[in-house]
Design a protein around this motif. Sequence first.
Motif, mmCIF file in Angstrom:
data_model
loop_
_atom_site.group_PDB
_atom_site.id
_atom_site.type_symbol
_atom_site.label_atom_id
_atom_site.label_comp_id
_atom_site.label_asym_id
_atom_site.label_seq_id
_atom_site.Cartn_x
_atom_site.Cartn_y
_atom_site.Cartn_z
ATOM 1 N N ASP A 138 -20.590 48.678 84.842
ATOM 2 C CA ASP A 138 -21.783 50.216 84.983
ATOM 3 C C ASP A 138 -21.059 51.274 84.265
ATOM 4 O O ASP A 138 -20.253 51.857 84.497
ATOM 5 N N THR B 150 -29.495 41.732 91.466
ATOM 6 C CA THR B 150 -29.590 40.439 90.784
ATOM 7 C C THR B 150 -27.685 40.200 89.752
ATOM 8 O O THR B 150 -27.159 38.933 90.674
ATOM 9 N N VAL B 151 -27.233 41.756 89.908
ATOM 10 C CA VAL B 151 -25.764 41.131 89.262
ATOM 11 C C VAL B 151 -24.683 41.781 90.550
ATOM 12 O O VAL B 151 -24.875 42.858 90.755
ATOM 13 N N PRO B 152 -23.999 40.915 90.424
ATOM 14 C CA PRO B 152 -23.038 41.278 92.328
ATOM 15 C C PRO B 152 -22.028 42.363 90.925
ATOM 16 O O PRO B 152 -21.764 42.227 90.448
ATOM 17 N N MET B 153 -21.553 42.616 92.499
ATOM 18 C CA MET B 153 -20.852 44.113 92.081
ATOM 19 C C MET B 153 -19.612 43.817 90.949
ATOM 20 O O MET B 153 -19.272 44.679 90.737
ATOM 21 N N THR B 154 -19.064 42.474 91.482
ATOM 22 C CA THR B 154 -17.616 42.233 90.959
ATOM 23 C C THR B 154 -18.167 41.793 88.935
ATOM 24 O O THR B 154 -16.620 42.114 88.474
ATOM 25 N N GLN B 155 -19.289 42.261 89.456
ATOM 26 C CA GLN B 155 -19.679 41.544 87.594
ATOM 27 C C GLN B 155 -20.639 42.694 86.929
ATOM 28 O O GLN B 155 -20.645 41.886 85.398
ATOM 29 N N ARG B 156 -20.269 43.421 87.141
ATOM 30 C CA ARG B 156 -21.398 45.119 86.760
ATOM 31 C C ARG B 156 -19.957 45.512 86.021
ATOM 32 O O ARG B 156 -18.815 45.596 85.619
#
Length: 420
Positions: A246, A238-244
């Motif tokens: 990691d 659910t978490v978009p790549m741009t908002q991670r």
Amino acid sequence: MERGLMNADDAARSAARVMARCDALAEISETAGQLTRVYLSPEHMRANARVGEWMRAAGMQVWQDEVGNICGRYEAAQPGAPAILLGSHLDTVRNAGRYDGMLGVVTAIEVVQWLHQQQRRLPLAVEIVGFGDEEGTRFGITLLGSRGITGQWPESWPSHPDGNSITVAQAMQDVGLDAARIGQAARQQEAIVAYLELHIEQGPCLEQANLPLGVVTAINGARRLSCVFTGEAGHAGTVPMTQRKDALAAAAEWMVYIEQRTQQLDPQLVATVGTLSCAPGAVNVIPGEVNLTLDVRGPQDQPLAALLSDLLTQAEAIALRRGISFSADEYYRIAATACDPRLQQAFSAAVTQVQGASMLLPSGAGHDAIAIAERWPVGMLFVRCDRGISHHPAESVRETDVASAIQAYLHTVQHLATVP
Ligand SMILES: [Zn+2]
């Protein structure tokens, strides 16, 4: 005094005896079929007894010191003269090879054996020490043998426990030693003029250079840090790549930088991320926290410090850019140990005589010489080992290399003991 040279036949006989003695010592183990021999164990005492017999047969006076090192002295032309000290360790890691440490002790005995056979006394005595602990396998603290000789045991060591809660002091008592007498193992400054250690290389450089022997310039300094990237765990779907945030992706980026930057800076520097753990650690969760270790080593302290500072700055930058945090905690630091230039030169001249060329290289692994260097000049001679493998049963050396090593070792000892 004219210097005696060991001829090829004598060297071959000596090398064969060294190989047989390394095999004999490899049988003295706490586990059948594997070599494990730790400090203050019954096997340690048996190895000492065996080595002591060999020293006696080589014309040496033998004793076990107060920290459990086995020691021998081949008297000088004038009794009571200071000594050149030769040595290495007799303890091992678990499931060890049979040459790491032991090769240095048994080749030293060959040097003395030859002098004894030639009835040759030198202006300096030659002493040999088989250190009881270098690896730190049993107690997790290292160089207990050599720090006994230098008188540098911290007060905390006797009460330090092994994995079974047996303290060093108790273990000493179990083998007939007395922790109250540890200080008596320390040697007088003026009794020893230099320390020489022969050791397998434990790396591939000599093999790559196609040379049996090399001369050590320095024992690498090392720093160890535990590091943490802290991001934010989240749903992998659910978490978009741009908002991670990691943490593992950050760690991965840093690791690639570590590898590239270290190579770029100096070929003698090495840096390793040896452990990495990822939390929560599930296939469908973005990694929120990564713990990893960093180990950096090099033969000189300043370039090592500069590398480390560069790597940490980059970790901070990576974390900042990714909106996560980074922290590092240094938990181990040992300074680089320079080998004495005069001893390097003596080894180099002998090595050139034996194999036609010398090679200088730093030691990536730690050795007893680190402790001894705090009080006396140290020199080290490396012997090529198969594929650089060590701390492993596959550790192996060529008998012909050992023959060359004994010749070079003998030349060096005679030179240093004769030339003021
Ligand atoms: Zn070793």
